[in-house]
Design an enzyme around this catalytic site. Sequence first.
Site, PDB file in Angstrom:
ATOM      1  N   CYS A 112       0.799  -1.235   0.000  1.00 36.76           N
ATOM      2  CA  CYS A 112       0.000   0.000   0.000  1.00 36.76           C
ATOM      3  C   CYS A 112       0.829   1.280   0.000  1.00 36.76           C
ATOM      4  O   CYS A 112       0.381   2.289  -0.542  1.00 36.76           O
ATOM      5  CB  CYS A 112      -0.964  -0.007   1.181  1.00 36.76           C
ATOM      6  SG  CYS A 112      -2.149  -1.346   1.059  1.00 36.76           S
ATOM      7  N   HIS A 248      -3.041   6.430   5.155  1.00 38.99           N
ATOM      8  CA  HIS A 248      -3.571   5.309   4.369  1.00 38.99           C
ATOM      9  C   HIS A 248      -4.931   4.916   4.961  1.00 38.99           C
ATOM     10  O   HIS A 248      -5.085   4.797   6.174  1.00 38.99           O
ATOM     11  CB  HIS A 248      -2.581   4.151   4.436  1.00 38.99           C
ATOM     12  CG  HIS A 248      -3.063   2.909   3.759  1.00 38.99           C
ATOM     13  ND1 HIS A 248      -3.746   2.923   2.563  1.00 38.99           N
ATOM     14  CD2 HIS A 248      -2.948   1.604   4.117  1.00 38.99           C
ATOM     15  CE1 HIS A 248      -4.032   1.682   2.214  1.00 38.99           C
ATOM     16  NE2 HIS A 248      -3.566   0.865   3.138  1.00 38.99           N
ATOM     17  N   ASN A 278     -10.229  -0.026   1.677  1.00 38.25           N
ATOM     18  CA  ASN A 278      -8.786   0.116   1.489  1.00 38.25           C
ATOM     19  C   ASN A 278      -8.461  -0.028  -0.001  1.00 38.25           C
ATOM     20  O   ASN A 278      -8.522  -1.125  -0.547  1.00 38.25           O
ATOM     21  CB  ASN A 278      -8.085  -0.971   2.320  1.00 38.25           C
ATOM     22  CG  ASN A 278      -6.583  -0.982   2.152  1.00 38.25           C
ATOM     23  OD1 ASN A 278      -6.036  -0.281   1.300  1.00 38.25           O
ATOM     24  ND2 ASN A 278      -5.911  -1.773   2.964  1.00 38.25           N
TER      25      ASN A 278
HETATM   26  N1  ACO Z   1     -17.317 -10.583   9.928  1.00 37.29           N
HETATM   27  C1  ACO Z   1     -17.561 -11.171  11.107  1.00 37.29           C
HETATM   28  N2  ACO Z   1     -16.597 -11.742  11.873  1.00 37.29           N
HETATM   29  C2  ACO Z   1     -15.340 -11.700  11.418  1.00 37.29           C
HETATM   30  C3  ACO Z   1     -14.997 -11.088  10.177  1.00 37.29           C
HETATM   31  C4  ACO Z   1     -16.051 -10.522   9.426  1.00 37.29           C
HETATM   32  N3  ACO Z   1     -15.847  -9.900   8.252  1.00 37.29           N
HETATM   33  N4  ACO Z   1     -13.673 -11.204   9.995  1.00 37.29           N
HETATM   34  C5  ACO Z   1     -13.181 -11.851  11.057  1.00 37.29           C
HETATM   35  N5  ACO Z   1     -14.187 -12.157  11.926  1.00 37.29           N
HETATM   36  C6  ACO Z   1     -14.119 -12.844  13.211  1.00 37.29           C
HETATM   37  C7  ACO Z   1     -12.886 -13.696  13.343  1.00 37.29           C
HETATM   38  O1  ACO Z   1     -13.111 -14.970  12.766  1.00 37.29           O
HETATM   39  C8  ACO Z   1     -12.716 -13.760  14.844  1.00 37.29           C
HETATM   40  O2  ACO Z   1     -13.608 -14.746  15.360  1.00 37.29           O
HETATM   41  P1  ACO Z   1     -13.134 -15.695  16.565  1.00 37.29           P
HETATM   42  O3  ACO Z   1     -12.857 -14.768  17.710  1.00 37.29           O
HETATM   43  O4  ACO Z   1     -14.319 -16.570  16.739  1.00 37.29           O
HETATM   44  O5  ACO Z   1     -11.905 -16.393  16.069  1.00 37.29           O
HETATM   45  C9  ACO Z   1     -13.208 -12.403  15.325  1.00 37.29           C
HETATM   46  O6  ACO Z   1     -13.999 -11.869  14.251  1.00 37.29           O
HETATM   47  C10 ACO Z   1     -12.106 -11.438  15.669  1.00 37.29           C
HETATM   48  O7  ACO Z   1     -11.129 -11.479  14.618  1.00 37.29           O
HETATM   49  P2  ACO Z   1      -9.848 -10.584  14.654  1.00 37.29           P
HETATM   50  O8  ACO Z   1      -9.015 -10.928  13.457  1.00 37.29           O
HETATM   51  O9  ACO Z   1      -9.204 -10.634  16.002  1.00 37.29           O
HETATM   52  O10 ACO Z   1     -10.505  -9.140  14.475  1.00 37.29           O
HETATM   53  P3  ACO Z   1      -9.793  -7.766  14.535  1.00 37.29           P
HETATM   54  O11 ACO Z   1     -10.417  -6.924  15.550  1.00 37.29           O
HETATM   55  O12 ACO Z   1      -8.300  -7.914  14.539  1.00 37.29           O
HETATM   56  O13 ACO Z   1     -10.186  -7.152  13.122  1.00 37.29           O
HETATM   57  C11 ACO Z   1      -9.236  -6.804  10.953  1.00 37.29           C
HETATM   58  C12 ACO Z   1      -9.796  -7.811  11.939  1.00 37.29           C
HETATM   59  C13 ACO Z   1     -10.297  -5.778  10.638  1.00 37.29           C
HETATM   60  C14 ACO Z   1      -8.787  -7.515   9.694  1.00 37.29           C
HETATM   61  C15 ACO Z   1      -8.040  -6.084  11.625  1.00 37.29           C
HETATM   62  O14 ACO Z   1      -7.150  -7.040  12.154  1.00 37.29           O
HETATM   63  C16 ACO Z   1      -7.274  -5.202  10.686  1.00 37.29           C
HETATM   64  O15 ACO Z   1      -7.786  -4.215  10.209  1.00 37.29           O
HETATM   65  N6  ACO Z   1      -6.003  -5.514  10.459  1.00 37.29           N
HETATM   66  C17 ACO Z   1      -5.180  -4.700   9.588  1.00 37.29           C
HETATM   67  C18 ACO Z   1      -5.523  -5.013   8.193  1.00 37.29           C
HETATM   68  C19 ACO Z   1      -5.037  -3.987   7.250  1.00 37.29           C
HETATM   69  O16 ACO Z   1      -5.155  -2.810   7.459  1.00 37.29           O
HETATM   70  N7  ACO Z   1      -4.446  -4.433   6.183  1.00 37.29           N
HETATM   71  C20 ACO Z   1      -4.002  -3.512   5.209  1.00 37.29           C
HETATM   72  C21 ACO Z   1      -2.987  -4.116   4.456  1.00 37.29           C
HETATM   73  S1  ACO Z   1      -2.475  -3.013   3.263  1.00 37.29           S
HETATM   74  C22 ACO Z   1      -1.877  -3.825   1.881  1.00 37.29           C
HETATM   75  O17 ACO Z   1      -0.718  -3.728   1.581  1.00 37.29           O
HETATM   76  C23 ACO Z   1      -2.824  -4.614   1.037  1.00 37.29           C
END
Ligand code: ACO
Length: 326
Positions: A112, A248, A278
Site C-alpha cells: 500500500c 492510508h 482500502n
Molecule cells: N465478519 C464477522 N466476523 C469476522 C470477520 C467478518 N468480516 N472477519 C473476522 N471475523 C471474526 C474472526 O473470525 C474472529 O472470530 P473468533 O474470535 O471466533 O476467532 C473475530 O472476528 C475477531 O477477529 P480478529 O481478526 O481478532 O478481528 P480484529 O479486531 O483484529 O479485526 C481486521 C480484523 C479488521 C482484519 C483487523 O485485524 C485489521 O484491520 N487488520 C489490519 C488489516 C489492514 O489494514 N491491512 C491492510 C494491508 S495493506 C496492503 O498492503 C494490502
Amino acid sequence: MPVGLLALGTYVPDKVLTNEDLARFLDTSDEWITTRTGIKERRVAEQNQFAYDLAERAVLDLVARHGEGALADVDLVIVATNAPDAFFPNTAALIQNRFGLKAAGYDLLAGCPGWIYALAQAVGQVEAGLARKALVIGSEVLTKITDWRDRSTAVLFGDGAGAAVVGPVPDGYGFRSFVLGADGSGGAALHMGALANTLPDGTRMSNKIFMNGREVFKFAVRVMDTATLEAIEKAGLEKADIRLFVPHQANLRIVDAARERLGLDWEQVVVNLHKYGNTSTASIPIALKEALDGGRIRDGDHLLFVSFGAGLTWAAAVLTWYGGGA
Ligand code: ACO
C-alpha cells in the site's frame, strides 16, 4: 530546487458494494465491519476494468481539472500497483503511450505505501536532474485478487486510482521529508503468490490475498507512529506544525491510534475509508483530492502522508502544499 505536487486526478469505479451486500454471501454483518474497520461500502471495478483502465481515468481527471498543459514536460511515469494487468509490459509504459508522453516508465510494487515510494523516487529524480516532471500513479483492482470466501479480508478492499504530477515548485513549498522502510521478516503476514509456491521462510503461498489481520494491525499501529514522528523530525517541524494528516485508509481504529499519538483533532485528519474501503496505493491520492475539493487545504499548509502494507513496508512524507499548482 524544491519539488512538490502540481496536479492531481482520481477515479473510482461506479459500482458500489455495501456491507449489507457482503452479508448476503458472507458470514458477516454491517455492525461487525463498521465497528472493527469503519468501512461502510467500497467500489468494485467492472469485469473489463483493470489497473491500466483505472489509471487512465485518473489521468483523464487530472487533465480535465488542470488542462492538457499539466502533462507538458512529464518525462517519467511511475505506476504503483499491487494488482498489475500483466507481468509485462508495465502499466506505466501503457500510460506513456496512451497520453503520447516522451517519458521513461516503470511499475513499482511496494504494498500500500507504493504511491509514497513512487513519489520519493520521482522527487529524487527531479531533484537530481534525471527527470523534469513525473506522473506518479497509484492504481488498484484488489477486488479481482480478493478471496470472496474469506470474510477476514473480503470486507476490507476496494478499487480506485490516483494520479499526480510531481515537479518544481517555488521556494518554501514542496516535499520536506520522506521515510521509507521494509521488513521482509513479516512478509508471510500479507501475501499473494505469483510464480513460486513458497516464501523463503517456507510459507506456502495463497493465490489470492492472504492476511494475518491481527499481526498486520499491530505492525500498522507501530509503524504509523514511528514513521510519522520520524518524517516530522526530518522535515524540521514539530507535531503542532502539521495542518492535515492524510493517512492510508485501511482501518479507522488504526487511523485513530495514530491521530491520538500525534495529538490531532479529527478536523485535521482526512478519512474517507467508510466510502471506499482500502484502495491500497490509491487511498492517499483519493483522500488528498477529496480534502482539496472540500476546501480543507490552504497554500503553505504542512501535510503528512503515512502508509503501511504488504512487504511488510511503510512510508511517510511531509509536504508543504503549493496552492499555485494543484
Ligand atoms: N465478519 C464477522 N466476523 C469476522 C470477520 C467478518 N468480516 N472477519 C473476522 N471475523 C471474526 C474472526 O473470525 C474472529 O472470530 P473468533 O474470535 O471466533 O476467532 C473475530 O472476528 C475477531 O477477529 P480478529 O481478526 O481478532 O478481528 P480484529 O479486531 O483484529 O479485526 C481486521 C480484523 C479488521 C482484519 C483487523 O485485524 C485489521 O484491520 N487488520 C489490519 C488489516 C489492514 O489494514 N491491512 C491492510 C494491508 S495493506 C496492503 O498492503 C494490502
